[in-house]
Design an enzyme around this catalytic site. Structure first.
Site, PDB file in Angstrom:
ATOM      1  N   ASP A 148       0.835  -1.203   0.000  1.00  0.00           N
ATOM      2  CA  ASP A 148       0.000   0.000   0.000  1.00  0.00           C
ATOM      3  C   ASP A 148       0.868   1.250   0.000  1.00  0.00           C
ATOM      4  O   ASP A 148       1.974   1.241   0.551  1.00  0.00           O
ATOM      5  CB  ASP A 148      -0.904  -0.027   1.245  1.00  0.00           C
ATOM      6  CG  ASP A 148      -2.072   0.943   1.130  1.00  0.00           C
ATOM      7  OD1 ASP A 148      -2.281   1.522   0.041  1.00  0.00           O
ATOM      8  OD2 ASP A 148      -2.781   1.118   2.140  1.00  0.00           O
ATOM      9  N   GLU A 160     -12.088  -5.199  -5.510  1.00  0.00           N
ATOM     10  CA  GLU A 160     -12.645  -3.848  -5.306  1.00  0.00           C
ATOM     11  C   GLU A 160     -11.863  -2.789  -6.096  1.00  0.00           C
ATOM     12  O   GLU A 160     -12.347  -1.672  -6.301  1.00  0.00           O
ATOM     13  CB  GLU A 160     -12.617  -3.480  -3.810  1.00  0.00           C
ATOM     14  CG  GLU A 160     -13.616  -4.252  -2.952  1.00  0.00           C
ATOM     15  CD  GLU A 160     -13.253  -5.729  -2.761  1.00  0.00           C
ATOM     16  OE1 GLU A 160     -12.055  -6.053  -2.680  1.00  0.00           O
ATOM     17  OE2 GLU A 160     -14.184  -6.559  -2.718  1.00  0.00           O
ATOM     18  N   ASN A 161     -10.638  -3.112  -6.533  1.00  0.00           N
ATOM     19  CA  ASN A 161      -9.829  -2.117  -7.250  1.00  0.00           C
ATOM     20  C   ASN A 161     -10.413  -1.741  -8.615  1.00  0.00           C
ATOM     21  O   ASN A 161     -10.022  -0.738  -9.205  1.00  0.00           O
ATOM     22  CB  ASN A 161      -8.376  -2.593  -7.429  1.00  0.00           C
ATOM     23  CG  ASN A 161      -7.553  -2.535  -6.160  1.00  0.00           C
ATOM     24  OD1 ASN A 161      -6.614  -3.302  -5.973  1.00  0.00           O
ATOM     25  ND2 ASN A 161      -7.877  -1.614  -5.255  1.00  0.00           N
TER      26      ASN A 161
END
Ligand code: FPP
Length: 246
Positions: free
Chosen positions: A24, A71-72
């Site tokens: 991240d 979800e990206n």
């Protein structure tokens, strides 16, 4: 971060056997430099190369990296296209590097929704690296743990409906055999970079007893040293698995 030095050649027997990483902070890395987000993702791909090599050198048998979640897809279309381009490039250009590292590549996630050429590249990369034995490198692409768990549940329900198994016979082992990670040990250590402290739908079943290490470093800056420090932290922990320990 712990400051104690890690032995130059850590004893792999002390674990972790399986390290999973939520990579991240690419976007923040780019923003801090006034660069487009894709520049952060590109540097993130360089970090993937460094960490795969470093994990092999540290004797970690299994490394799992979260590259693109189910979800990206909600990100802006150009960013999704950039990420898919980087993954495509990685799958095509890293085969030699993976071979040099003795790495066996496996891509974990739904193939549906991915471009046909990426699905082909995945099969090619998995096939080409299948006989490597030094380190298993799993890259999660189009992966979401809730989706994985639902699909496993649906498949078991179908087998019950077909009379192949009884509902009472479903146990943890048979459930795990329906997950995308079937055959892999659970992660001992889960690292998330960038200071965020969330699991974000990553390996929810498999991380039930993983040690969590959150580091402030943004993913493009992450390297072998950071991995070593996370391992030092891991080895300081006492794992009790719900028991009372030593
Ligand atoms: C999270 O940073 C990172 C991702 C969603 C993508 C991870 C992709 C890579 C590291 C590059 C390609 C991967 C491979 C295997 C070649 P973010 O964009 O959410 O960062 P932010 O939270 O700072 O915005």
């Amino acid at each position: 971060m712990p400051t104690a030095p890690l032995p130059a050649n850590p004893d792999a027997g002390a674990g972790p056997q399986h390290v999973a990483i939520i990579m991240d902070g690419n976007g923040r890395w780019a923003k801090a430099r006034g660069l487009p987000r894709v520049a952060g993702h590109r540097r993130g791909a360089d970090a993937v190369r460094r960490v795969v090599r470093g994990a092999g050198e540290l004797g970690i048998p299994v490394l799992t990296l979260f590259a693109f979640s189910t979800e990206n897809w909600t990100r802006p279309a150009d960013e999704v296209a950039d990420l898919m381009g980087l993954l495509r490039h990685y799958l095509r250009s890293e085969l030699d590097e993976l071979r040099k590292n003795g790495a066996r590549l496996r891509v974990i996630g739904k193939r549906e929704g991915l471009a046909a050429d990426i699905v082909r590249d995945i099969a090619e990369a998995e096939g080409t690296t299948a006989s490597n034995t030094r380190i298993d490198v799993n890259i999660c692409i189009n992966y979401g743990a809730r989706d994985e768990i639902l699909r496993a549940t649906r498949r078991l329900a179908q087998r019950v409906a077909a009379g192949e198994i009884t509902s009472d016979s479903i146990d943890q082992a048979s459930f795990e055999s329906e997950l995308l990670t079937a055959g892999l040990p659970d992660p001992d250590l889960l690292i998330r970079t960038s200071g965020e402290q969330r699991i974000s739908n990553f390996l929810l079943w498999q991380c039930a007893y993983s040690e969590l290490v959150f580091v402030d470093t943004l993913w493009p800056d992450f390297g072998k040293d950071h991995l070593e420090h996370a391992i030092v932290e891991f080895r300081r922990r006492e794992r009790r698995y719900g028991g009372i320990g030593k």
